[in-house]
Scaffold this motif. Sequence first.
Motif, short mmCIF file in Angstrom:
data_model
loop_
_atom_site.label_atom_id
_atom_site.label_comp_id
_atom_site.label_asym_id
_atom_site.label_seq_id
_atom_site.Cartn_x
_atom_site.Cartn_y
_atom_site.Cartn_z
N ALA A 1 0.74 -1.18 -0.11
CA ALA A 1 -0.07 -0.04 -0.02
C ALA A 1 0.81 1.28 -0.09
O ALA A 1 0.43 2.36 -0.60
N LYS A 2 1.99 1.16 0.63
CA LYS A 2 2.92 2.32 0.91
C LYS A 2 3.31 2.74 -0.71
O LYS A 2 3.57 3.74 -0.85
N VAL B 1 -2.64 -2.16 -4.34
CA VAL B 1 -3.91 -2.56 -3.42
C VAL B 1 -4.08 -3.98 -3.88
O VAL B 1 -3.94 -4.61 -5.12
N VAL B 2 -4.05 -4.98 -2.83
CA VAL B 2 -4.19 -6.25 -3.07
C VAL B 2 -5.46 -6.96 -2.57
O VAL B 2 -5.83 -6.49 -1.73
N TRP C 1 -4.13 -7.68 -7.92
CA TRP C 1 -3.53 -6.31 -7.68
C TRP C 1 -4.09 -5.17 -8.76
O TRP C 1 -4.38 -5.62 -9.67
N ARG C 2 -4.02 -4.10 -8.12
CA ARG C 2 -3.94 -2.90 -8.83
C ARG C 2 -3.30 -1.77 -8.27
O ARG C 2 -3.27 -1.68 -7.19
N THR C 3 -3.22 -0.62 -9.01
CA THR C 3 -2.48 0.48 -8.44
C THR C 3 -3.51 1.30 -7.75
O THR C 3 -4.53 1.52 -8.32
N ALA C 4 -3.27 2.00 -6.81
CA ALA C 4 -4.10 2.78 -6.17
C ALA C 4 -4.28 4.10 -6.84
O ALA C 4 -3.05 4.76 -7.24
N ARG C 5 -5.42 4.70 -6.84
CA ARG C 5 -5.79 5.95 -7.43
C ARG C 5 -5.21 6.85 -6.46
O ARG C 5 -5.73 6.64 -5.32
N THR C 6 -4.72 8.21 -6.87
CA THR C 6 -4.58 9.31 -5.60
C THR C 6 -5.35 10.27 -5.99
O THR C 6 -5.60 10.60 -7.37
N THR C 7 -6.06 11.02 -5.33
CA THR C 7 -6.89 12.06 -5.50
C THR C 7 -5.84 13.41 -4.99
O THR C 7 -5.45 13.40 -3.97
N ARG C 8 -6.52 14.55 -5.68
CA ARG C 8 -5.62 15.71 -5.14
C ARG C 8 -6.65 16.77 -5.21
O ARG C 8 -7.47 16.98 -5.86
N GLY C 9 -6.68 17.56 -3.74
CA GLY C 9 -7.60 18.46 -3.62
C GLY C 9 -7.19 19.97 -4.25
O GLY C 9 -6.24 20.27 -4.71
#
Length: 99
Positions: A76-77, A81-82, A91-99
């Motif tokens: 996760a770091k 994501v597993v 698995w997939r890559t995590a989405r990041t959101t930016r504000g």
Amino acid sequence: MRSSACDLDAQRLADAFAEHGYRWSDRDPHRDEFRLWVPRAPGLPEGADALLTARAQLLGKPATADEARELREELAKIGVVVRDENKRQYWRTARTTRG
């Protein structure tokens, strides 16, 4: 992030989400993004393959559940994501959101 069973009533939880204006889904909205992990899978961030390899060796062995959880946290770091299913890792890559 540790996942575990939940004793909350699913319908009450769904109703609470809706009451506060959140959408509810009975399945993981990211489920279609997961891919079966195989060694040296393309698209994995650097270091993820080694962590998934180590984790694969632990799956299904009850005495190593804490180690598998720690490896999930390390993944996760680095943005992976597993999901485990039938002693296989997806698995997939995590989405990041930016504000």
